[in-house]
Design a protein around this motif. Structure first.
Motif, PDB file in Angstrom:
ATOM      1  N   VAL A   7      28.114 -26.237  14.882  1.00 29.23           N
ATOM      2  CA  VAL A   7      27.303 -25.466  13.929  1.00 29.23           C
ATOM      3  C   VAL A   7      27.087 -24.049  14.466  1.00 29.23           C
ATOM      4  CG1 VAL A   7      25.008 -25.282  12.878  1.00 29.23           C
ATOM      5  CG2 VAL A   7      26.214 -27.491  12.887  1.00 29.23           C
ATOM      6  N   ASN A   8      26.797 -23.960  15.761  1.00 28.89           N
ATOM      7  CA  ASN A   8      26.597 -22.637  16.375  1.00 28.89           C
ATOM      8  C   ASN A   8      27.880 -21.811  16.365  1.00 28.89           C
ATOM      9  OD1 ASN A   8      23.935 -23.240  16.832  1.00 28.89           O
ATOM     10  ND2 ASN A   8      24.279 -23.970  18.931  1.00 28.89           N
ATOM     11  N   LEU A   9      28.990 -22.468  16.639  1.00 27.41           N
ATOM     12  CA  LEU A   9      30.268 -21.747  16.600  1.00 27.41           C
ATOM     13  C   LEU A   9      30.530 -21.234  15.187  1.00 27.41           C
ATOM     14  CD1 LEU A   9      32.584 -24.064  18.772  1.00 27.41           C
ATOM     15  CD2 LEU A   9      31.607 -21.849  19.414  1.00 27.41           C
ATOM     16  N   GLY A  10      30.119 -22.015  14.193  1.00 26.68           N
ATOM     17  CA  GLY A  10      30.289 -21.606  12.800  1.00 26.68           C
ATOM     18  C   GLY A  10      29.475 -20.360  12.486  1.00 26.68           C
ATOM     19  N   VAL A  11      28.261 -20.300  13.046  1.00 27.48           N
ATOM     20  CA  VAL A  11      27.407 -19.120  12.842  1.00 27.48           C
ATOM     21  C   VAL A  11      28.057 -17.900  13.496  1.00 27.48           C
ATOM     22  CG1 VAL A  11      25.166 -18.090  13.413  1.00 27.48           C
ATOM     23  CG2 VAL A  11      25.297 -20.487  12.632  1.00 27.48           C
ATOM     24  N   LEU A  12      28.546 -18.104  14.686  1.00 29.60           N
ATOM     25  CA  LEU A  12      29.227 -17.015  15.396  1.00 29.60           C
ATOM     26  C   LEU A  12      30.379 -16.461  14.565  1.00 29.60           C
ATOM     27  CD1 LEU A  12      29.886 -15.808  18.522  1.00 29.60           C
ATOM     28  CD2 LEU A  12      31.811 -17.360  18.184  1.00 29.60           C
ATOM     29  N   PHE A  13      31.211 -17.358  14.048  1.00 33.68           N
ATOM     30  CA  PHE A  13      32.374 -16.915  13.275  1.00 33.68           C
ATOM     31  C   PHE A  13      31.922 -16.207  11.998  1.00 33.68           C
ATOM     32  CE2 PHE A  13      35.585 -17.439   9.980  1.00 33.68           C
ATOM     33  CZ  PHE A  13      36.669 -16.824  10.602  1.00 33.68           C
ATOM     34  N   HIS A  14      30.949 -16.783  11.345  1.00 32.61           N
ATOM     35  CA  HIS A  14      30.419 -16.149  10.134  1.00 32.61           C
ATOM     36  C   HIS A  14      29.973 -14.713  10.429  1.00 32.61           C
ATOM     37  CE1 HIS A  14      26.892 -14.823   7.819  1.00 32.61           C
ATOM     38  NE2 HIS A  14      27.609 -15.242   6.766  1.00 32.61           N
TER      39      HIS A  14
END
Lengths: 533, 533
Positions: free
Chosen positions: B388-395
């Protein structure tokens, strides 16, 4: 668990698994646990913190093993076998390692292509007609089980018929109404001895089901005339038969329907999808002595057998062959944009998701490939023939005790079915007097020759009762796992010993147990009869 | 292969598998083979004589590996993940070793009981309402895939409705006719963004299908009012909605339908079976921050998520929970004499064959059990939160380049979707003049503020075209595997990095590649526009 911990854990698991197979004959084939045994042995929920592999692995022997039925045991002679092998297990390991949903070609090309090739290998090995090979309009796919395959075929048959009949109509609510009306009149057919999966598939497809009679007089097989009679009766009633399961090796007795005769009907009923369910016995087609059964299959639509039953490929691996793959694709293909890609759009690749009900697929061809290569065709033939010979041996043992047993069918594909001969009841004994006429073998002979219907019914009731009693005592004793069933009113015991660990000594031993239990029951009942006289 | 040869072969296979995982990031995620690559590399049929394991194993690296798509690679960001883990693989090994069809309790009690218990563990872990636990009238079962589950639910929903409506009629041809007539009017519903498996399931069940609108204005989620409108429109047409797939994490964007709102409709439509498809995103329910989604599920009929997607359990392992197990059993139970036994007849045991379409079942609960115990609840939460955190980073990376990209949805459950901003076309450039108004970010802003419908359509067309071009260049470059889709007319690129090997550096790298390709295409097109001016 990192890869180094995995190495340690997996090597330890491999040792445990190898030991399990080395000692399987020593374990009771059936567990002695009661329903609900496991819950008190486990916590209420998953642990908060992760546990070590040592602790987890220890629970295999402690809590799982006592609750396992050992299908690979030589003492397992129930249902049909579900054979595992070491090459098959290696296939499962790689399949687990290459875990993927693989619904399209591009999702893992090796996954799709190996399956197509290995299914072609299998088709050639068992001499299926050429139309089932992928080079033409047909091909093979691995599905999970024969029951899943039957649903796949029944629904495709239903939709094929509707497509053919309504091809002239444009897509519209009116066409949907018309299709619904047609579905309401459809009937799926199967031998009265076909596996219950056909009836279940008809239910899932929302169609009717009718059983085709296959009485003792036709060796429990469906004849062409019985099928025609059933079809015509349906039509006369305003119904439309659209599908028939022809059976190669019925569940109860391994009966084989009259394929050659049934093939002559296909020109009269061109919209009837004929599927051959060879779930267990199909594996025997690796042997030339059974391959004469294959020629008529060219007239049918699809064929299936479970490599996980009698061909050493760990569960699940059901080989499903289709004559015209479009019959599946035209039903099952739905391509939303997220599943589209240049390869699928090119039409050059196989997307097996369009040949089946689920979307995702395991890499099951690996295990089939490993098995075919490890055993070779010769090895597989030897494997099957060993069981067929053991089946003959067991049959001869049973047939040699006409005083106790009557063979009902077999040996067919290693399966023999039989019942226990009844002890004369007090009434019979009164009527017939004592002496020779009361000997069970004499009674059986009389029955088969000139019993009246009443006497026949009485004999059947007695035979069923005593056979059930003997069957239950054998299973309660727990040394072997057998199954029984009721066949045209006859309660029979089925013995099929076809696990990889099967050996002559186990068949001799199960026969001993059967004799012991039968003599025990006969003794008790004979005693009672004598008391009454 | 005897057990000693198996030990040697399996230890060697374990080393190869561990090495594969150690080096997976170095392999190209997508194979470069062309359709048909494998056939020339393999013989025409199986060997006559068996081959040694060394020879077979060598072919894994030689012919299989080049054709694999590596779903466990950190560079795999396509579709949804299909996560494997070492504990899951150990489960597959034991499951393969204990190969059995296990359709009834007595066919292997541990097999059935572990599944019931582990599904209860899972239900508690993700805080499903109590009604889904086995202690009451519900319970869980492991099926293969979410698509198989949907078929199971749709057919059960269809038959439940018929049972309710026709309970007063005796079994007869007339009742069959009436049931067929009812089936012809049934409609299955699902969000327009629901997975295509609902539409396919309706087709298999022989019913109609209608999509419920879920436009951008409702974040691509189905609202209660949209569902009610669709239901009422069907009823007004003389049709009967009997089933609805509510989605927790749609395929395109991870949208979540309005469960709380939809739950308020169930009293108005008591015969509507509501099934929640949480195939991918359901795994996030191990984290308390998502568990508020669960309360409304008590009003629904069934729930499903794939532990093989985002919860480390090797494919396949789809956890299916049902509120009233009788809803399945009353549809799927057929008990021919050969499947009957004292335990099943007692009603004290679970026979999972009556909860599903196929008969036989693999021992899938072992791998789920190993995963839950090895990671513990804390470990699983950490695993999900990392993604989930990696997804935020990419976003945030994408959102930081407003000149190039527009975020369409996310980050939701680690998934971000976006499109590439179009370059001004020559026509636009002519109309708007050069300079600042032609900067992509200015154009995007104009579009979202006050574009006319025509201008909007033109913008959309341009955006779709350039996004497709960039997407294709990224995939052809081959370093990463992404997927795209079309969402309410918007061509979007989806990036979801949630494999066990996912790391920040791979998300930063895929973003670099996206920027590089987008700048490349923008540069080329900008050049062309400038030439034309």
């Amino acid at each position: 668990m990192d890869s180094s911990q995995f190495r340690t854990a997996a090597h330890s698991a491999i040792e445990e698994i190898a030991n399990y197979y080395d000692t399987i004959a020593e374990r009771p084939v059936l567990p002695s646990v009661s329903p609900g045994y496991l819950r008190p042995l486990l916590p209420d929920g998953p642990p908060e913190e992760g546990e070590s592999w040592d602790k987890i692995q220890a629970d295999i022997e402690k809590v799982i093993m006592p609750g396992l039925t050992h299908w690979q045991s030589p003492k397992y002679m129930a249902f049909f076998p579900c054979n595992a092998s070491f090459p098959g297990l290696l296939g499962e390991m790689y399949s687990g390692a290459f875990s993927a949903a693989a619904f399209n070609w591009i999702c893992s090309p090796a996954h799709t292509e190996l399956e197509t090739i290995v299914m072609d290998w299998v088709a050639k090995m068992i001499t299926l007609p050429e139309c089932y090979l992928s080079k033409g309009e047909g091909g093979g796919i691995i599905q999970g089980t024969a029951s899943e395959v039957v649903v796949t075929a029944v629904v495709a048959a239903r939709e094929r018929l509707i497509r053919r009949r309504l091809a002239h109509m444009p897509e519209s609510e009116e066409k949907l109404d018309k299709a619904a009306e047609m579905r309401g009149k459809l009937v799926a057919l199967g031998s009265e001895h076909a596996h219950s999966s056909t009836q279940k598939a008809a239910l899932i497809a929302g169609t009717r089901f009718r059983a085709v009679p296959a009485p003792r007089s036709s060796s429990f097989a469906v004849t062409a005339s019985a099928l025609r009679t059933t079809i015509d009766a349906c039509i006369a009633q305003g119904l439309e038969p659209f599908y028939f399961t022809a059976t190669l090796g019925s569940t109860a007795t391994c009966a084989v329907d009259d394929f050659a005769g049934i093939a002559t009907l296909t020109s009269d009923y061109p919209d009837l999808w004929i599927h051959v369910d060879a779930a267990y016995a199909g594996s025997a087609l690796v042997c030339p002595e059974y391959q004469h059964l294959c020629a008529p299959l060219a007239a049918f639509d699809s064929f299936n057998f479970n490599m996980h039953k009698w061909l050493l490929t760990n569960f699940d691996c059901s080989a499903f062959f289709i004559k015209r793959r479009r019959d599946l694709i035209d039903t099952y293909s739905i391509a939303p944009s997220y599943l589209r890609n240049e390869f699928s759009d090119s039409g050059l690749v196989t997307d097996y998701r369009d040949w089946q009900i689920p979307l995702g697929r395991r890499f099951r061809s690996l295990k089939a490939w490993f098995v075919l290569r490890s055993y070779g065709v010769k090895g597989l033939r030897g494997f099957i023939r060993n069981h067929v010979n053991l089946g003959v041996l067991f049959h001869d043992l049973v047939a040699g005790r006409k005083d106790l047993f009557t063979v009902v069918t077999g040996p067919e594909f290693a399966l023999t079915t039989f019942h226990v001969n009844p002890v004369p009841s007090s009434a019979d004994a009164g009527g017939g007097g004592g002496g020779a006429a009361n000997r069970p073998d004499a009674r059986h002979e009389a029955w088969t020759n000139d019993f009246t219907r009443d006497a026949e019914a009485k004999y059947r009731e007695d035979a069923n009762e005593i056979t059930k009693e003997v069957f239950e005592r054998v299973n309660v004793q727990g040394e072997f796992f057998l199954t029984s069933t009721v066949l045209c009113g006859i309660y029979i015991i089925r013995v099929v010993s076809a696990t990889p660990s099967a050996e002559e000594r186990w068949l001799r031993r199960v026969f001993e147990v059967l004799v012991e239990k039968a003599e025990e029951v006969v003794g008790e009942r004979g005693g009672k009869v004598r008391e009454k006289l």
